[in-house]
Design an enzyme around this catalytic site. Structure first.
Site, PDB file in Angstrom:
ATOM      1  N   ILE A 107      -0.841  17.169   2.918  1.00 31.82           N
ATOM      2  CA  ILE A 107      -1.070  18.286   1.985  1.00 31.82           C
ATOM      3  C   ILE A 107      -2.190  19.184   2.514  1.00 31.82           C
ATOM      4  CG2 ILE A 107      -1.550  18.896  -0.420  1.00 31.82           C
ATOM      5  CD1 ILE A 107      -0.658  15.990  -1.165  1.00 31.82           C
ATOM      6  N   LYS A 143      -4.073   6.448   0.540  1.00 32.02           N
ATOM      7  CA  LYS A 143      -3.124   6.749  -0.550  1.00 32.02           C
ATOM      8  C   LYS A 143      -1.942   5.799  -0.671  1.00 32.02           C
ATOM      9  CE  LYS A 143      -0.110   9.675   2.141  1.00 32.02           C
ATOM     10  NZ  LYS A 143       0.767  10.818   2.214  1.00 32.02           N
ATOM     11  N   SER A 169      -3.905  12.755  -9.171  1.00 26.70           N
ATOM     12  CA  SER A 169      -2.499  12.345  -9.093  1.00 26.70           C
ATOM     13  C   SER A 169      -1.947  12.095 -10.490  1.00 26.70           C
ATOM     14  CB  SER A 169      -2.442  11.051  -8.280  1.00 26.70           C
ATOM     15  OG  SER A 169      -1.195  10.437  -8.418  1.00 26.70           O
ATOM     16  N   TYR A 216      -5.206   1.988  -5.891  1.00 29.44           N
ATOM     17  CA  TYR A 216      -5.172   3.400  -5.469  1.00 29.44           C
ATOM     18  C   TYR A 216      -5.260   4.315  -6.699  1.00 29.44           C
ATOM     19  CZ  TYR A 216      -3.263   7.955  -4.522  1.00 29.44           C
ATOM     20  OH  TYR A 216      -3.095   9.320  -4.512  1.00 29.44           O
ATOM     21  N   LYS A 251      -8.287   7.153  -8.299  1.00 33.78           N
ATOM     22  CA  LYS A 251      -8.126   8.541  -8.779  1.00 33.78           C
ATOM     23  C   LYS A 251      -8.710   8.675 -10.192  1.00 33.78           C
ATOM     24  CE  LYS A 251      -6.161  10.192  -5.161  1.00 33.78           C
ATOM     25  NZ  LYS A 251      -6.931  11.056  -4.270  1.00 33.78           N
ATOM     26  N   ASN A 281       6.161   4.471   2.586  1.00 31.33           N
ATOM     27  CA  ASN A 281       6.138   3.904   1.230  1.00 31.33           C
ATOM     28  C   ASN A 281       6.897   4.793   0.262  1.00 31.33           C
ATOM     29  OD1 ASN A 281       4.049   1.804   1.742  1.00 31.33           O
ATOM     30  ND2 ASN A 281       2.854   3.615   2.257  1.00 31.33           N
ATOM     31  N   ASN A 282       6.930   6.090   0.569  1.00 29.55           N
ATOM     32  CA  ASN A 282       7.471   7.060  -0.383  1.00 29.55           C
ATOM     33  C   ASN A 282       8.924   7.383  -0.059  1.00 29.55           C
ATOM     34  OD1 ASN A 282       4.271   8.158  -0.093  1.00 29.55           O
ATOM     35  ND2 ASN A 282       5.070   7.668  -2.107  1.00 29.55           N
ATOM     36  N   ARG A 327      10.838  -1.920  -8.053  1.00 33.38           N
ATOM     37  CA  ARG A 327       9.562  -2.117  -7.366  1.00 33.38           C
ATOM     38  C   ARG A 327       8.474  -2.273  -8.429  1.00 33.38           C
ATOM     39  NH1 ARG A 327       7.625   2.731  -3.446  1.00 33.38           N
ATOM     40  NH2 ARG A 327       7.452   3.786  -5.448  1.00 33.38           N
TER      41      ARG A 327
HETATM   42  P1  NAD Z   1      -2.739  12.089   4.034  1.00 33.10           P
HETATM   43  O1  NAD Z   1      -3.038  10.667   4.316  1.00 33.10           O
HETATM   44  O2  NAD Z   1      -1.721  12.770   4.860  1.00 33.10           O
HETATM   45  O3  NAD Z   1      -4.093  12.940   4.118  1.00 33.10           O
HETATM   46  C1  NAD Z   1      -5.348  12.393   3.807  1.00 33.10           C
HETATM   47  C2  NAD Z   1      -6.297  12.765   4.934  1.00 33.10           C
HETATM   48  O4  NAD Z   1      -7.586  12.229   4.653  1.00 33.10           O
HETATM   49  C3  NAD Z   1      -5.858  12.188   6.288  1.00 33.10           C
HETATM   50  O5  NAD Z   1      -5.891  13.219   7.260  1.00 33.10           O
HETATM   51  C4  NAD Z   1      -6.895  11.115   6.583  1.00 33.10           C
HETATM   52  O6  NAD Z   1      -7.130  10.960   7.971  1.00 33.10           O
HETATM   53  C5  NAD Z   1      -8.104  11.655   5.840  1.00 33.10           C
HETATM   54  N1  NAD Z   1      -9.082  10.644   5.441  1.00 33.10           N
HETATM   55  C6  NAD Z   1      -8.854   9.486   4.781  1.00 33.10           C
HETATM   56  N2  NAD Z   1     -10.017   8.821   4.595  1.00 33.10           N
HETATM   57  C7  NAD Z   1     -10.996   9.584   5.147  1.00 33.10           C
HETATM   58  C8  NAD Z   1     -12.402   9.445   5.295  1.00 33.10           C
HETATM   59  N3  NAD Z   1     -13.056   8.365   4.860  1.00 33.10           N
HETATM   60  N4  NAD Z   1     -13.100  10.431   5.916  1.00 33.10           N
HETATM   61  C9  NAD Z   1     -12.465  11.534   6.392  1.00 33.10           C
HETATM   62  N5  NAD Z   1     -11.136  11.720   6.292  1.00 33.10           N
HETATM   63  C10 NAD Z   1     -10.409  10.752   5.686  1.00 33.10           C
HETATM   64  O7  NAD Z   1      -2.389  12.212   2.488  1.00 33.10           O
HETATM   65  P2  NAD Z   1      -1.816  13.441   1.659  1.00 33.10           P
HETATM   66  O8  NAD Z   1      -0.454  13.083   1.207  1.00 33.10           O
HETATM   67  O9  NAD Z   1      -2.043  14.708   2.390  1.00 33.10           O
HETATM   68  O10 NAD Z   1      -2.762  13.363   0.384  1.00 33.10           O
HETATM   69  C11 NAD Z   1      -3.941  14.137   0.275  1.00 33.10           C
HETATM   70  C12 NAD Z   1      -4.647  13.762  -1.009  1.00 33.10           C
HETATM   71  O11 NAD Z   1      -3.771  13.988  -2.105  1.00 33.10           O
HETATM   72  C13 NAD Z   1      -5.058  12.296  -1.087  1.00 33.10           C
HETATM   73  O12 NAD Z   1      -6.301  12.212  -1.754  1.00 33.10           O
HETATM   74  C14 NAD Z   1      -3.967  11.682  -1.928  1.00 33.10           C
HETATM   75  O13 NAD Z   1      -4.417  10.543  -2.621  1.00 33.10           O
HETATM   76  C15 NAD Z   1      -3.664  12.821  -2.894  1.00 33.10           C
HETATM   77  N6  NAD Z   1      -2.317  12.736  -3.465  1.00 33.10           N
HETATM   78  C16 NAD Z   1      -1.234  12.628  -2.638  1.00 33.10           C
HETATM   79  C17 NAD Z   1       0.046  12.515  -3.173  1.00 33.10           C
HETATM   80  C18 NAD Z   1       1.236  12.331  -2.283  1.00 33.10           C
HETATM   81  O14 NAD Z   1       2.271  11.881  -2.787  1.00 33.10           O
HETATM   82  N7  NAD Z   1       1.188  12.660  -1.013  1.00 33.10           N
HETATM   83  C19 NAD Z   1       0.215  12.564  -4.572  1.00 33.10           C
HETATM   84  C20 NAD Z   1      -0.908  12.701  -5.392  1.00 33.10           C
HETATM   85  C21 NAD Z   1      -2.170  12.786  -4.821  1.00 33.10           C
HETATM   86  C1  WQD Z   2       9.757   7.776  -5.952  1.00 39.96           C
HETATM   87  C2  WQD Z   2      10.983   7.090  -6.535  1.00 39.96           C
HETATM   88  C3  WQD Z   2      10.883   4.691  -6.427  1.00 39.96           C
HETATM   89  C4  WQD Z   2      10.899   4.507  -2.046  1.00 39.96           C
HETATM   90  C5  WQD Z   2       3.806   7.482  -5.435  1.00 39.96           C
HETATM   91  C6  WQD Z   2       2.471   7.028  -5.939  1.00 39.96           C
HETATM   92  C7  WQD Z   2       1.800   8.153  -6.675  1.00 39.96           C
HETATM   93  C8  WQD Z   2       1.774   9.430  -5.828  1.00 39.96           C
HETATM   94  C9  WQD Z   2       3.097   9.774  -5.257  1.00 39.96           C
HETATM   95  C10 WQD Z   2      -0.245   9.606  -4.649  1.00 39.96           C
HETATM   96  C11 WQD Z   2      10.661   5.865  -7.383  1.00 39.96           C
HETATM   97  C12 WQD Z   2      11.985   5.207  -5.552  1.00 39.96           C
HETATM   98  C13 WQD Z   2      10.901   4.919  -3.360  1.00 39.96           C
HETATM   99  C14 WQD Z   2      12.037   3.834  -1.535  1.00 39.96           C
HETATM  100  C15 WQD Z   2      13.095   4.044  -3.683  1.00 39.96           C
HETATM  101  N1  WQD Z   2       0.935   9.288  -4.685  1.00 39.96           N
HETATM  102  N2  WQD Z   2      11.968   4.702  -4.158  1.00 39.96           N
HETATM  103  N3  WQD Z   2      13.082   3.635  -2.383  1.00 39.96           N
HETATM  104  O1  WQD Z   2       6.158   5.940  -6.813  1.00 39.96           O
HETATM  105  O2  WQD Z   2       6.629   8.198  -7.860  1.00 39.96           O
HETATM  106  O3  WQD Z   2       4.595   7.874  -6.562  1.00 39.96           O
HETATM  107  O4  WQD Z   2       3.648   8.622  -4.594  1.00 39.96           O
HETATM  108  O5  WQD Z   2      -0.964   9.878  -5.573  1.00 39.96           O
HETATM  109  O6  WQD Z   2       0.530   7.712  -6.999  1.00 39.96           O
HETATM  110  O7  WQD Z   2       2.648   5.927  -6.810  1.00 39.96           O
HETATM  111  O8  WQD Z   2       6.724   7.958  -5.373  1.00 39.96           O
HETATM  112  O9  WQD Z   2       8.132   8.314  -3.400  1.00 39.96           O
HETATM  113  O10 WQD Z   2       7.144   6.027  -3.776  1.00 39.96           O
HETATM  114  O11 WQD Z   2       8.960   6.828  -5.287  1.00 39.96           O
HETATM  115  O12 WQD Z   2      14.063   3.827  -4.397  1.00 39.96           O
HETATM  116  O13 WQD Z   2      12.070   3.425  -0.365  1.00 39.96           O
HETATM  117  O14 WQD Z   2      11.776   6.602  -5.452  1.00 39.96           O
HETATM  118  O15 WQD Z   2      11.242   3.504  -7.049  1.00 39.96           O
HETATM  119  O16 WQD Z   2      11.597   5.821  -8.411  1.00 39.96           O
HETATM  120  P1  WQD Z   2       6.081   7.400  -6.744  1.00 39.96           P
HETATM  121  P2  WQD Z   2       7.711   7.274  -4.356  1.00 39.96           P
END
Ligand code: NAD
Ligand code: WQD
Length: 337
Positions: free
Chosen positions: A12, A84, A124, A149, A153, A198-199, A292
């Site tokens: 992001i 994350k 989140s 995790y 948040k 994981n996602n 899950r």
């Molecule tokens: P990402 O892992 O791609 O990016 C996180 C970045 O932070 C990485 O570049 C990592 O190297 C850096 N980082 C981690 N720990 C660090 C530290 N101690 N010092 C310096 N850098 C550090 O993840 P993302 O998907 O881009 O997510 C960005 C933020 O948004 C995170 O805080 C995540 O929890 C939050 N978020 C993500 C999602 C999602 O689904 N991707 C959803 C909700 C919230």
């Molecule tokens: C989406 C849907 C799964 C993988 C997670 C974190 C949340 C946020 C976003 C950071 C669900 C299903 C998934 C797979 C599947 N992250 N699934 N097979 O769980 O909504 O959210 O990421 O803040 O905190 O919990 O996202 O992409 O893991 O799952 O069937 O291999 O897909 O059960 O219904 P989720 P996800």
């Protein structure tokens, strides 16, 4: 005047850097590359034709901030840096609390020390926990998180609120993201998870590109139209633009504001799989597995507050999310490696 983007090399963060640079902001990134590499930012600079000032530093490193704050005039911070992975956080809670909470506390100490009073935080939808009805609204109770995790948040939101209460001249914005997917239209930057994703979306796209054999769908016996889980998927570029709006907002006034960044619509796992197959022209084989642990059946946003107060609305639909993910995945089958 510059924006300090912690975690700016990540998924992001890199997309947000593009939108900030295109909007004319100076961008300073602090990242330890624990889940990313410098390549994403090299491409961000290539895409925008603008330079990012880069610090390979850990947010927990108290000494790192002297260099950053003395070499730049930091006006506001967007704080993405954090670990994350939900499953990993259950195995390694101490590391998650140390990195995410310990890191945020060091960042806040530096803000106090160097007089920076504005922060936008990556929260989140997970903070809504398991007890709220959909759509999730910002004024609903939070907590009841199902993994460390998510708890980081929830705690960080509280820490930021307490800090603002003690410093009434600060401005804090908490952004609660729903499920970001997609990639930049160029296909040059995107999500690059390490190891098995994981996602859902990166899993689907890695099956499509042949890196993984089959998608495992976690349950088809939920109380949803097709039995699979329903989520509010949001295009990462829409999310990135939401950060530009939040930065504009954080420059005005003081206080704490909370915004959901989602589309306001949920789709199921099977709907996403079929949309991806249509966009890519590639079949995605799947099998149905058991649920899950920790998953909720349905999660989507009430996105009206961000529309009202930030003038922001997600504009890219699911087909575009899938097309852009596929362009990134097929052009970069090994991610940034
Ligand atoms: P990402 O892992 O791609 O990016 C996180 C970045 O932070 C990485 O570049 C990592 O190297 C850096 N980082 C981690 N720990 C660090 C530290 N101690 N010092 C310096 N850098 C550090 O993840 P993302 O998907 O881009 O997510 C960005 C933020 O948004 C995170 O805080 C995540 O929890 C939050 N978020 C993500 C999602 C999602 O689904 N991707 C959803 C909700 C919230
Ligand atoms: C989406 C849907 C799964 C993988 C997670 C974190 C949340 C946020 C976003 C950071 C669900 C299903 C998934 C797979 C599947 N992250 N699934 N097979 O769980 O909504 O959210 O990421 O803040 O905190 O919990 O996202 O992409 O893991 O799952 O069937 O291999 O897909 O059960 O219904 P989720 P996800």
């Amino acid at each position: 005047m510059a924006i300090l983007v912690t975690g700016g090399a990540g998924f992001i963060g890199s997309h947000t850097c593009v939108e900030l640079l295109n909007a004319g902001y100076d961008v300073v990134v602090m990242d330890n590359y624990s889940n990313s590499s410098a390549e994403s930012l090299r491409r961000v600079q290539e895409l925008t034709g603008k330079a990012v000032r880069l610090y390979e530093k850990d947010i927990r490193d108290a000494d790192a901030y002297a260099e950053i704050f003395s070499q730049n005039t930091i006006d506001s911070i967007i704080h993405f840096a954090g670990l994350k992975a939900v499953g990993e956080s259950i195995q390694m809670p101490v590391e998650y609390y140390d990195n995410n909470i310990g890191g945020t506390v060091e960042l806040l100490k530096a803000m106090q020390k160097y007089g920076c009073k504005r922060i936008v935080f990556s929260s989140s939808a997970t903070v809504y926990g398991v007890n709220n009805p959909v759509p999730f609204r910002e004024d609903m109770p939070t907590g009841g998180t199902t993994n460390p995790y998510g708890t980081t948040k929830y705690f960080i939101e509280r820490i930021l609120m307490d800090t603002q209460a003690a410093h009434p001249d600060w401005n804090v914005i908490l952004l609660r993201y729903f499920n970001p997917i997609g990639a930049h239209k160029s296909g040059r930057i995107g999500e690059d998870p390490q190891g098995i994703p994981n996602n859902l979306m990166p899993y689907i796209s890695q099956v499509a590109v042949g890196k993984l054999p089959i998608l495992h769908i976690y349950g088809n016996d939920y109380d949803t139209p097709d039995g699979t889980g329903v989520r509010d998927y949001i295009h990462v570029v829409d999310l990135a633009i939401g950060h530009v709006r939040a930065v504009e907002k954080v420059m005005q006034g003081t206080g704490v504001q909370i915004y959901n960044l989602g589309t306001g619509h949920g789709i199921s796992v099977l709907e996403l799989v079929h949309a991806f197959e249509k966009a890519s022209g590639v079949r995605v084989p799947y099998q149905i597995d058991s649920r899950r642990s920790g998953d909720i059946p349905v999660c989507y946003a009430d996105a009206s507050k961000a529309a009202r107060e930030l003038g922001w609305k997600a504009e890219r639909g699911v087909a575009e999310m899938c097309e852009d993910t596929w362009r990134w995945q097929s052009q970069n089958p090994k991610g940034y490696a």
